[in-house]
Design an enzyme around this catalytic site. Structure first.
Site, short mmCIF file in Angstrom:
data_model
loop_
_atom_site.label_atom_id
_atom_site.label_comp_id
_atom_site.label_asym_id
_atom_site.label_seq_id
_atom_site.Cartn_x
_atom_site.Cartn_y
_atom_site.Cartn_z
N CYS A 114 -2.38 8.10 4.74
CA CYS A 114 -2.39 7.78 3.31
C CYS A 114 -3.77 8.07 2.71
O CYS A 114 -3.91 8.28 1.52
CB CYS A 114 -1.99 6.34 3.07
SG CYS A 114 -2.82 5.16 4.12
N GLU A 167 0.88 -1.17 0.00
CA GLU A 167 0.00 0.00 0.00
C GLU A 167 0.91 1.21 0.00
O GLU A 167 1.73 1.39 0.90
CB GLU A 167 -0.91 -0.02 1.23
CG GLU A 167 -2.08 0.95 1.12
CD GLU A 167 -1.76 2.33 1.66
OE1 GLU A 167 -1.44 3.20 0.82
OE2 GLU A 167 -1.80 2.53 2.86
#
Length: 990
Positions: A784, A750
């Site tokens: 994020c 990720e």
């Protein structure tokens, strides 16, 4: 204290009075007959909502959206979008009205005019005026009808300090103008005097949350300080001009702090003798009796009565939904009958203590008001000490009947623009049209005995439940003082443990290292949180060999036993929740509420993946006659976890326990700056019983030890969360087949995002601004999932930017441990320098709208907003990972979608809109892994909102989702022919 009488004492009198009130207030014809006879569209709309639940929902959504629509064409198009869905069965009159082609057509214009006029007429039934001049006319009319009033300013959704100041100023002006107008009013003895005492003619109702934009129970001390000074200003002005002030009650989360603030202020010498002040108790709350008893005891000490307005409550749906979403106990009663029963109980308690507290009995239920009158008449309570209250536009005939009986009736009169008033209007319409509403039931010609019978709930103790498959861990409710104190104490305890050394845990024991590094508090870099032992390449080799040796036994360990380790870890984290919060506050500078949510997520990962692995362990059978087919899963082998610092507990926990429960021997290498928290998690797994060599804590330099482990031929998979640069390097290194390697490595990565929120012209700007501010600047933009771009459609661009800047400028920037802080530090000096370089670049590319100052000490970067940002600019394309927000303008929704999709990332995104077609378009065309509609875009919850993206945001399935564990497993299939010489066993036959 008056000798308390039993409830039965008042019942016969209640029934008698209720019948009299009902007879006096009863319509001559049923409400529905009138609707059929009249041609008034506002009445027709209200009538239709009562008979059609699907229409009720869609029509109220349309009404909520209506004030934001700027042309008849927009109104017409939205009318069709909301009312032509499959869920709505339209009455023939409405069907013919909206059966036009195109919003610009003449029939479309007629439909828009008809419906918007009807809604405006409906609004004016419940809103006393759009300005003070109109309000004065309304209250003068009420006074002619012998009714008193209290005025409430609509639109208290205060999200900026500019708005909080304006709210106070508007109330000061309102009191001034009303009292000036009141000098011309003649005396109305029924409402202006009682028991020889003059009663203030002017009364206003206010809400505490509107006095401070950052009002928050977590920051009880700071909120009280800011709010109290403004309340004192209000009360002083009220005394000066001769007005009374009543304090309303709002959502449950604010109840305790509201009572605490008001009790403290009203005990001050300056205000202690004032009896022209009131507070509110909501009977639909399960703890309202405790609150009222507390007020009685407080009033005894105070010595001067205040008024308690007893209401049933206006946020039932919101409270039940929020408690379900948060997995908190439900604060409100489930049944309307339980609320009615409690209301009567509180009415009796309040009136039997009338010498300490005056009573304002508010509501439109004839039975409830009759009970109050029965008690008052039985006890011969002086008229000054109680009054009846109704909402403007509701229960008018009941109010007149009460006036005719000689009682003081006060009408609660909201005023203001329709846009901020729409939320109020919706609440009133929902109340009016609910099946359980007394007004609706009375208008439906229910039998009198049924209408005035004593409320009898079926199960008042029952709480609201959802049918969610997975029950999430409940976040701490910091509205509770005990939890705030617990968090404060935990911070002090953890502070006493700072400076310890945390070593790698390899093959069942802690190993000394030659190299060590300090982890410091980013709010105060001189404070060392702990010293981390960084392992060598040789120690990494030892760890890999230990994992390799432990793997055969761990893979054979029954899944139930492996899952048991995870569940035990979840229990231990639950017990140490506030401690883990404190470690995160200090080591990574994350404010406490966000830390608490992260602990919940970590606990959920343990429990959810334990459940999921037990599900997967059942495998699949695809048998046919003479043949058994078995599809199963097996672990991959040696697993390396490389975790980030921004979610220093939840992400490493999620990745690690997913790897462990699937049978892989697992090594956790955390980010250096958050290694103390990772070490604390390692302690949890060790205490939970993880076997030797199965889990190992391997802190080290990413460039050396990390790279060595990624490339090692015995490592089967790497799970990484972090930057795109490092993630791509891992992906490349893992793809190279090393000497002796007999498998292709699996990489789960990720790698961040450049996340956008679209705000269209129909959006609720209160909601949109608040959601963008939190999504962009929560944890200083170091998520994020954080919003780094907001794309706003041209019609609302300027208004949105102004409120965005003011709302952001109202945030508190400071040390993470302060409960008032919304924006803490960034993680370290390198991050601070990198973000500041992006800010300088932004100043060259766009117009700076806001740059907030910061504390001198610590790694702080204040929130920064750029406006008129080009979609191709550096700050609109590159991940900054800090509190920097780019605002972009779009001319239409298609352009907004194109701008949103115009980066290399596809992680999270959001849209604020009340246009159904825009929402549907975003669902199908907005390229993100997680799309959020009309809410913030951070804070994904395990099972409910599996998290992960695509494009350059990452590779792999969604964390916290039903297929995440499959990445840590290899599927196997066994097909067995069970025939022997043409014979095969048949189920159920020997």
């Amino acid at each position: 204290m008056v000798a308390q009488l039993s409830n039965n004492t008042y019942e016969s009198k209640t029934q008698e009075i209720a019948k009299q009130l009902l007879a006096a207030s009863k319509e001559k014809r049923s409400f529905f007959t009138q609707l059929q006879d009249q041609m008034r569209w506002d009445d027709k709309l209200l009538g239709w909502t009562m008979s059609n639940p699907g229409l009720r929902v869609q029509l109220f959504r349309f009404i909520d959206c209506l004030p934001a629509l700027r042309s008849k064409a927009e109104i017409a198009n939205h009318l069709q979008e909301y009312l032509t869905t499959e869920q709505v069965e339209l009455p023939s009159a409405l069907k013919s009205l909206i059966g036009f082609s195109g919003g610009d057509s003449i029939p479309g214009q007629v439909a828009a005019t008809t419906v918007s006029t009807a809604v405006e007429t409906l609004a004016h039934k419940y809103i006393a005026g759009e300005n003070i001049k109109e309000v004065i006319k309304t209250v003068e009319r009420l006074r002619k009808e012998k009714m008193a009033f209290t005025i409430d300013l609509l639109g208290e959704a205060v999200i900026t300090e500019e708005e909080a100041k304006s709210y106070l100023d508007r109330y000061l002006e309102l009191m001034t103008q009303l009292t000036e107008a009141s000098k011309k009013w003649g005396n109305v003895s029924q409402i202006d005097e009682a028991d020889g005492e003059q009663i203030k003619r002017v009364q206003v109702s206010v809400k505490l949350t509107a006095f401070y934009s950052q009002f928050d129970p977590l920051d009880a001390t700071g909120s009280e300080k800011r709010v109290s000074e403004r309340v004192r200003t209000l009360l002083r002005h009220a005394k000066e001009v001769g007005a009374a002030v009543h304090f309303d009650m709002e959502q449950y989360v604010y109840k305790d702090i509201t009572f605490a603030i008001l009790k403290n202020i009203l005990m001050e010498e300056e205000f202690r003798n004032r009896s022209d002040i009131g507070v509110t108790v909501q009977a639909y709350l399960r703890d309202s009796e405790k609150d009222l008893l507390g007020l009685i005891e407080w009033a005894k000490k105070r010595g001067t009565p205040v008024t308690v307005r007893l209401v049933k409550g206006a946020y039932w749906d919101q409270e039940t939904i929020k408690s379900a979403q948060k997995d908190w106990p439900q604060p409100v009663f489930n049944e309307k009958a339980a609320t009615d029963e409690n209301f009567e109980k509180l009415t009796q308690l309040l009136l039997e203590n009338h010498q300490y507290l005056y009573a304002g009995i508010a509501g439109h239920n004839v039975r409830s008001q009759a009970k109050a009158i029965a008690i008052a008449e039985t006890l011969k309570i002086p008229r000054r000490r109680f009054e009846m209250q109704v909402l403007y536009g509701m229960g008018d005939k009941l109010a007149k009947a009460l006036v005719d009986r000689g009682y003081r009736v006060r009408v609660y009169c909201p005023y203001g623009d329709l846009l901020p008033g729409m939320a109020y209007l919706i609440r009133r319409l929902l109340e009016n049209t609910a099946n359980s509403s007394f007004l609706r039931q009375s208008l439906e010609d229910r039998p009198i005995e049924e209408l005035i019978s004593a409320p009898s709930p079926e199960n008042a103790a029952e709480t609201y439940h959802t049918s969610r498959h997975f029950p999430n861990s409940a976040d701490s409710d910091y509205a509770k003082e005990s939890l705030r104190k617990e968090a404060e104490v935990s911070l002090k305890i953890v502070r006493q443990q700072l400076g310890k050394t945390y070593l790698p845990f390899i093959n069942g024991s802690y190993q000394e290292t030659a190299q060590k590094v300090n982890s410091v508090n980013p709010s105060n870099p001189s404070e060392v949180i702990g010293t981390i032992g960084l392992m060598s390449v040789e120690q990494a080799q030892t760890a890999i060999q230990a994992a390799k040796d432990a793997f055969p036994q761990w893979r054979r360990t029954p899944v139930r036993q492996r899952a048991g380790v995870l569940r035990k870890a979840a229990e231990l984290m639950t017990e140490r929740r506030q401690e883990f919060c404190a470690w995160m506050v200090l080591e990574v500078g994350k404010p406490v509420r966000e830390c608490d949510a992260e602990v919940s997520e970590a606990i959920d990962f343990c429990r959810y993946y334990a459940d999921e692995m037990e599900r997967l362990d059942q495998g699949h059978n695809y048998d046919v006659a003479g043949e058994n087919n078995r599809y199963t899963y097996q672990p991959r082998g040696i697993s390396l976890i490389i975790s980030p610092w921004n979610f220093p507990l939840a992400i490493p926990v999620g990745m690690t326990v997913a790897s462990l429960v699937t049978g892989n021997c697992t090594m956790l290498k955390p980010a250096e700056v958050s290694s103390v928290i990772a070490a604390k998690f390692a302690e949890i797994l060790i205490e939970a019983g993880i076997p030797k060599g199965v889990f190992q804590f391997v802190p080290g330099k990413g460039s050396s030890v990390g790279s060595y482990m990624v490339k090692h031929p015995d490592v089967h998979m790497i799970t990484f969360t972090g930057s795109q640069e490092v993630g791509c390097q891992i992906y490349a290194d893992a793809a190279i087949l090393q000497p002796g390697q007999k498998h292709l490595k699996r990489v789960i990565a990720e790698m961040g995002g450049k996340n956008a929120i679209i705000v269209d012209e129909s959006a609720d700007l209160d909601q949109a601004v608040a959601g963008v501010v939190y999504s962009a600047f929560g944890y200083s933009g170091q998520k994020c999932s954080a919003c780094s771009r907001v794309i706003v459609l041209e019609p609302v661009y300027n208004a949105f930017v102004h409120r965005l800047v003011e709302a952001t400028n109202s945030l508190n920037v400071g040390a993470a441990e302060s409960p008032s802080t919304q924006v803490g530090p960034v993680i370290d000096a390198n991050a601070q320098k990198r973000i500041q370089e992006y800010i300088e670049k932004g100043k060259q590319e766009a117009e700076l709208a806001l740059e907030m100052p910061t504390p001198a000490n610590g790694y702080f970067v204040g929130p920064v907003i750029f406006k008129d940002v080009s979609g191709t600019s550096t700050i609109a394309q590159e991940e900054i990972f800090g509190p920097v927000l780019s605002v972009m303008k779009a001319h239409n929704f298609d352009e907004a979608i194109a701008l949103a999709n115009g980066t290399n990332f596809a992680l999270t995104g959001g849209i604020y809109s009340r246009t159904p077609s825009h929402i549907e378009k975003a669902k199908s065309e907005f390229e993100v892994g997680n799309l959020y509609v009309n809410r913030g875009i951070t804070g994904a919850i395990v099972s409910r909102q599996p998290f992960g993206g695509f494009k350059l945001s990452g590779v792999g399935s969604k964390a916290g989702g039903p297929d995440y564990l499959l990445q840590f497993l290899e599927p196997r299939h066994v097909s067995e022919n069970i025939q022997r010489q043409g014979f095969a066993p048949i189920d159920g036959v020997d």
